[in-house]
Scaffold this active site. Sequence first.
Site, PDB file in Angstrom:
ATOM      1  CG  ASP A   1      -0.572  -8.606   7.336  1.00  0.00           C
ATOM      2  OD1 ASP A   1      -1.625  -7.947   6.714  1.00  0.00           O
ATOM      3  OD2 ASP A   1       0.524  -8.709   6.497  1.00  0.00           O
TER       4      ASP A   1
ATOM      5  CB  SER B   1      11.877 -10.345  -7.571  1.00  0.00           C
ATOM      6  OG  SER B   1      12.192 -10.003  -6.380  1.00  0.00           O
ATOM      7  N   GLY B   2      13.679 -12.481  -7.347  1.00  0.00           N
ATOM      8  CA  GLY B   2      15.065 -13.152  -7.133  1.00  0.00           C
ATOM      9  C   GLY B   2      15.911 -12.123  -6.613  1.00  0.00           C
TER      10      GLY B   2
ATOM     11  N   GLY C   1       3.103  -3.191   3.561  1.00  0.00           N
ATOM     12  CA  GLY C   1       3.669  -4.288   3.310  1.00  0.00           C
ATOM     13  C   GLY C   1       3.364  -5.653   3.821  1.00  0.00           C
TER      14      GLY C   1
ATOM     15  CB  CYS D   1      -0.804   0.074   1.320  1.00  0.00           C
ATOM     16  SG  CYS D   1      -1.786  -1.635   1.501  1.00  0.00           S
TER      17      CYS D   1
ATOM     18  CB  ILE E   1      -2.115  -8.623  -0.545  1.00  0.00           C
ATOM     19  CG1 ILE E   1      -1.548  -7.360  -1.428  1.00  0.00           C
ATOM     20  CG2 ILE E   1      -1.531  -9.803  -0.909  1.00  0.00           C
ATOM     21  CD1 ILE E   1      -1.817  -7.825  -2.959  1.00  0.00           C
TER      22      ILE E   1
ATOM     23  CB  VAL F   1      11.507  -8.238 -19.933  1.00  0.00           C
ATOM     24  CG1 VAL F   1      11.643  -7.195 -21.103  1.00  0.00           C
ATOM     25  CG2 VAL F   1      10.384  -7.853 -19.011  1.00  0.00           C
TER      26      VAL F   1
ATOM     27  CG  LEU G   1      -2.266  -4.045  -3.835  1.00  0.00           C
ATOM     28  CD1 LEU G   1      -3.194  -3.663  -5.188  1.00  0.00           C
ATOM     29  CD2 LEU G   1      -0.908  -3.889  -4.673  1.00  0.00           C
TER      30      LEU G   1
END
Length: 616
Positions: A99, A363-364, A75, A2, A52, A290, A50
């Site tokens: 949470d 992601s990594g 978060g 958020c 989640i 991509v 947002l």
Amino acid sequence: MCGIYGSTIAYTKHQVQDKLERTKFRGPDKLDFKFLGNEVNPVIFGHNRLAIVDIDERSNQPFTYNKTIHIVFNGEVYNFKVLKEQLETKGYSFHTTSDTEVMCAAYMAYGEDCVYHFDGMFAFVIYDETKQKLFGARDRLGKKPFYYFLKDKQFEFASQLSSIQMHHEHLTISNKAISYYLAWGAVPDPHSIFNEIKKLQPGHCFSLNLNNYDFKERVYWDIDTENKKPYQGDYKEAVSELDDLVKNAVSTRLFADVPVGIFLSGGVDSSVVAALATQTTSSKVKTFSVKFNEKGFDESLYAQQVADHLKTDHHIIECNYNEGLDLIDTFSHYYDEPFADSSAIPSMLLAKHTRKQVTVALSGDGGDESFIGYERYKWMKQVNHLYNLPNFIRNTVAKTAGLAPYYKLKMIGKGLEYDDINSLYIASVTGVNMSWLKSDFDYTDVPEKKYLFHSNKNLYERLTDFDIKTYLNWDINTKVDRATMAYSLEARAPLMDHSVVEFAQSLPTDFKYNGKIQKRILKDVLYQYVPENIFDRPKAGFTMPFAEWFKNELKDYVLSELDMVSLKQIPNIDADEVYKMIQQHMDGSWNRYPLIWKLLVLKQWLNTNGKGYTIK
């Protein structure tokens, strides 16, 4: 994921609405704010949500628990279910499955020590109505941003600087921050582009007494620079433990009440995440990569090979020139401080198209820093041998290399002029030849140097520690947060789980970098699930063909934006020298695209965000 906002300044409802509308892209599901506090101690909390976890409106923010505890939170706390069970045994009750509510109860149970119980990425502020204080924190590795303004009895905070900037009087642009930016490519914590606005640093928390405005900040987590708890097992045991740790980090980050996917570049780090995701869920994993048409920039083939082996639902996003150009024009709207990592553009394109199918993406990020993966570490290993030679021999090598007609040899020669390997490393990150930057202070003198300039660890461990505190925080985290949140997409990074980072730091160096093998242990975890031969290729970065574009499709754009008149208006640079460097790029004698991009971004920011402000 958020956008948070708060203030003790008596803004009107219309002004607060404006501030939240400015960053609505961070959380389009619900915009809300509340006037808390009282006439003596006014408190405004605002939130762009947002949704989640527990997407029901009961978990909208600002959130109130037990009538007196109010929170705005950005978060995820991944261990909230376990923490919730522990709190229930203490008598705390819950009315949501979020949470957010668990964090409030944890604050009531543990006070400011609640941060030690949170495993996740977060930036939050709690208003304790009874104690008349604000308590806030930023996660250990700095995944989530936190800006704040504090002067006299005025305190204001937000996820992005632009929210504070709106309707705010007496801000001035920091000349020092501009020099920092020109050197590092980002404005380092705790600074911001405005003198009066600061960033809360990773692993820090604060309390603000609303009665006397006593502000106290402290560190609750940091890197162990002394390696007090070295790993005691053998290599085989370490591989098994790392497998379990990353698998758990991936599993907890797959939990959401919305669709989840994975960014898959085809490199080791993202492939580890994708591989372990397929091991921890029965659902078909969605992966995204991509594709660039320019030769040497298309890594989608390797991502496809990994996806085929793991049998993921893979999606290739083709990056075209016009779409990339459009993002350049709106760049400063989302990166509301100057930010020069050009891979932000493909990151935005990836996020934009990924968001069409999922709301969360893993992601990594973090693998290179924890497991000694960057090419520059290999280069430092090679150059370090020269620093063991007598000074007169090293000086001779430096002069000889400096006369060579090849760029890399010239840079090695220039680099060897530095007194020690630590100073050379900082120069390699900021720029070995910085004669074009006119600064009245030492822009390399940052507090984070303490993680590099000590003798408790070997060179490679110190380099990665330094990069975790600088490059990972200032650059990678900023890039990923703004790129994904620009399209209301939440990014999660399992390899930045603090337990994974701490485990990596405890390992012997040769577990991570052995001979010529970088990220050795992480690769051996990966090779249990994906064939090694797929990764038998040079390491590739995530970038765009700007070097070619600036000489061809964007040549007129660059020359018009960075003509001599414009260059002389940019602070802290030698316009004549920079102009020559731009010409060198255009005639093909030198690759100057990083500098060109850096200046284009700064100029755009000054044009769109800096008008009407004094630079001092």
